[in-house]
Design an enzyme around this catalytic site. Sequence first.
Site, mmCIF file in Angstrom:
data_model
loop_
_atom_site.group_PDB
_atom_site.id
_atom_site.type_symbol
_atom_site.label_atom_id
_atom_site.label_comp_id
_atom_site.label_asym_id
_atom_site.label_seq_id
_atom_site.Cartn_x
_atom_site.Cartn_y
_atom_site.Cartn_z
ATOM 1 N N ARG A 297 0.823 -1.204 0.000
ATOM 2 C CA ARG A 297 0.000 0.000 0.000
ATOM 3 C C ARG A 297 0.859 1.256 0.000
ATOM 4 N NH1 ARG A 297 -4.606 -2.099 4.228
ATOM 5 N NH2 ARG A 297 -5.768 -3.298 2.699
ATOM 6 N N GLU B 9 -1.118 -8.673 -5.446
ATOM 7 C CA GLU B 9 -2.456 -9.220 -5.694
ATOM 8 C C GLU B 9 -2.400 -10.698 -6.073
ATOM 9 O OE1 GLU B 9 -5.194 -7.985 -4.840
ATOM 10 O OE2 GLU B 9 -4.506 -5.973 -4.379
ATOM 11 N N GLN C 174 -4.730 -16.199 -2.942
ATOM 12 C CA GLN C 174 -5.052 -17.450 -2.247
ATOM 13 C C GLN C 174 -4.295 -17.612 -0.921
ATOM 14 O OE1 GLN C 174 -4.368 -18.809 -5.962
ATOM 15 N NE2 GLN C 174 -6.060 -20.250 -6.107
ATOM 16 N N THR C 175 -3.696 -16.529 -0.449
ATOM 17 C CA THR C 175 -2.899 -16.632 0.779
ATOM 18 C C THR C 175 -3.227 -15.463 1.700
ATOM 19 O OG1 THR C 175 -1.141 -17.622 -0.571
ATOM 20 C CG2 THR C 175 -0.513 -16.921 1.620
ATOM 21 N N TYR D 99 0.135 -23.085 -4.142
ATOM 22 C CA TYR D 99 -0.480 -22.627 -5.402
ATOM 23 C C TYR D 99 0.599 -22.112 -6.366
ATOM 24 C CZ TYR D 99 -4.757 -22.958 -2.701
ATOM 25 O OH TYR D 99 -5.777 -23.415 -1.913
ATOM 26 N N TYR E 291 -10.307 -11.298 -11.183
ATOM 27 C CA TYR E 291 -9.948 -10.647 -9.919
ATOM 28 C C TYR E 291 -8.645 -9.852 -10.060
ATOM 29 C CZ TYR E 291 -7.999 -9.917 -5.348
ATOM 30 O OH TYR E 291 -7.415 -9.324 -4.256
ATOM 31 N N ASP F 187 -13.929 -10.692 -4.423
ATOM 32 C CA ASP F 187 -13.291 -11.866 -3.821
ATOM 33 C C ASP F 187 -14.156 -12.353 -2.649
ATOM 34 O OD1 ASP F 187 -12.866 -9.997 -1.856
ATOM 35 O OD2 ASP F 187 -10.716 -10.368 -1.655
ATOM 36 N N CYS G 196 -19.745 -5.312 14.221
ATOM 37 C CA CYS G 196 -20.664 -4.335 13.632
ATOM 38 C C CYS G 196 -20.606 -2.979 14.334
ATOM 39 C CB CYS G 196 -22.084 -4.884 13.637
ATOM 40 S SG CYS G 196 -22.220 -6.438 12.734
HETATM 41 FE FE1 SF4 Z 1 -20.596 -6.558 8.231
HETATM 42 FE FE2 SF4 Z 1 -21.728 -5.865 10.533
HETATM 43 FE FE3 SF4 Z 1 -20.779 -4.009 8.870
HETATM 44 FE FE4 SF4 Z 1 -22.958 -5.359 8.256
HETATM 45 S S1 SF4 Z 1 -22.696 -3.981 9.959
HETATM 46 S S2 SF4 Z 1 -21.252 -4.901 6.887
HETATM 47 S S3 SF4 Z 1 -22.470 -7.377 9.090
HETATM 48 S S4 SF4 Z 1 -19.586 -5.578 9.965
#
Ligand code: SF4
Length: 361
Positions: free
Chosen positions: A23, A35, A40-41, A80, A118, A136, A197
């Site tokens: 980055r 990339e 796959q890792t 891979y 991808y 992905d 969340c």
């Molecule tokens: Fe994922 Fe929760 Fe954000 Fe919804 S609110 S995108 S479930 S982390």
Amino acid sequence: MNQFIRTQLIKWYLEDHRQLPWRETDDPYKIWVSEVMLQQTQVKTVVPYYIKFLYEFPNLQSLAEANLQTVLKVWEGMGYYARARNLHQAAKTVLNEYAGKIPDNIKLFRKLPGVGEYIAAAVLSIAFHQPYYVVDGNVKRVLARLFKIDAPVNKTASFKIFKDFADKLIDTSNPGIFNQAIMELGAIVCKPKNPECNQCPVHSACKAHQNGKTAQYPKRLSAKKIPEYYIAVGIVHKNNKVLITRRKSDGLLGGLWEFPGGKVMEGEPANQACIREIKEEANLQVEINYYLTRIKHAYTHFKIIMDVFDCNYISGRVRLKGPVDHAWVTIQKIDDYPFPKANHKFIPLLKKSERNCLELI
Ligand code: SF4
């Protein structure tokens, strides 16, 4: 709503993303390498490989001009291996056909070996700021929860459904940052189990969260049982050297070296399978000296249980059936050759075995 998600995701990413070596560059070659490795890792495994790879091959020309064995040796352990072979071949093509300049046209870029949807989307969006979205596993999980998408993520036919959602969501003015932001969200916040969340910048727009159903998304088809194969392998000694063979360049573990052996047939004792396989594969008659060890290893689509035997050469000249090359090497020289991970599980034991300790004296 989509505009809100875009803005929040980009703001969150720019304020607080993980510092990762790829980055810190806008060099398309270095972004491409990252990339390919990340496809796959996991990130934490990729970081040291990425640094080592760019130390050995700092630019496209150095990779294109390297020997495949050297490339595989640097890649050794990451698995891979088709990725390494394709990247090497693609670098040669770019050097020879595009004067070393990576094409920023998606049609041309996708013609290169190993460049699928991808990789093309990731490199063209991040390095060339073109509006291609990446889809992905992390992105599919985030989309499935954000929009309560019922299509199973592991069903091929679902891909188009996720693609359509991603297509409508992508920020066309900032596609590279947007793609990295949604992948980052999936990697560190919207995790497969227990998504965080309360830390999520788009929780107020997330349908699964609003309905208390984050654990039900993404939906998946139940996985098939993974087959298991028994393998017998021999460490064949002759004049203080052991026999290793090289797999053909394409296919699973293509181009890597290994010890001769193969599948044990149903009802066949592993020691007999070892003797039979070495005769069939290398045309050598051997006898079992002793049983060295058993190792287990899991590939993506199958598992192996490998019994390893220390063997004495009796007779015959090497004539290969299956492998494309062979070498008699001292145990001290084993590390010069790229081997699959399964072999690395017993090579340390081999170095410590009584016979090889005596040879080292
Ligand atoms: Fe994922 Fe929760 Fe954000 Fe919804 S609110 S995108 S479930 S982390």
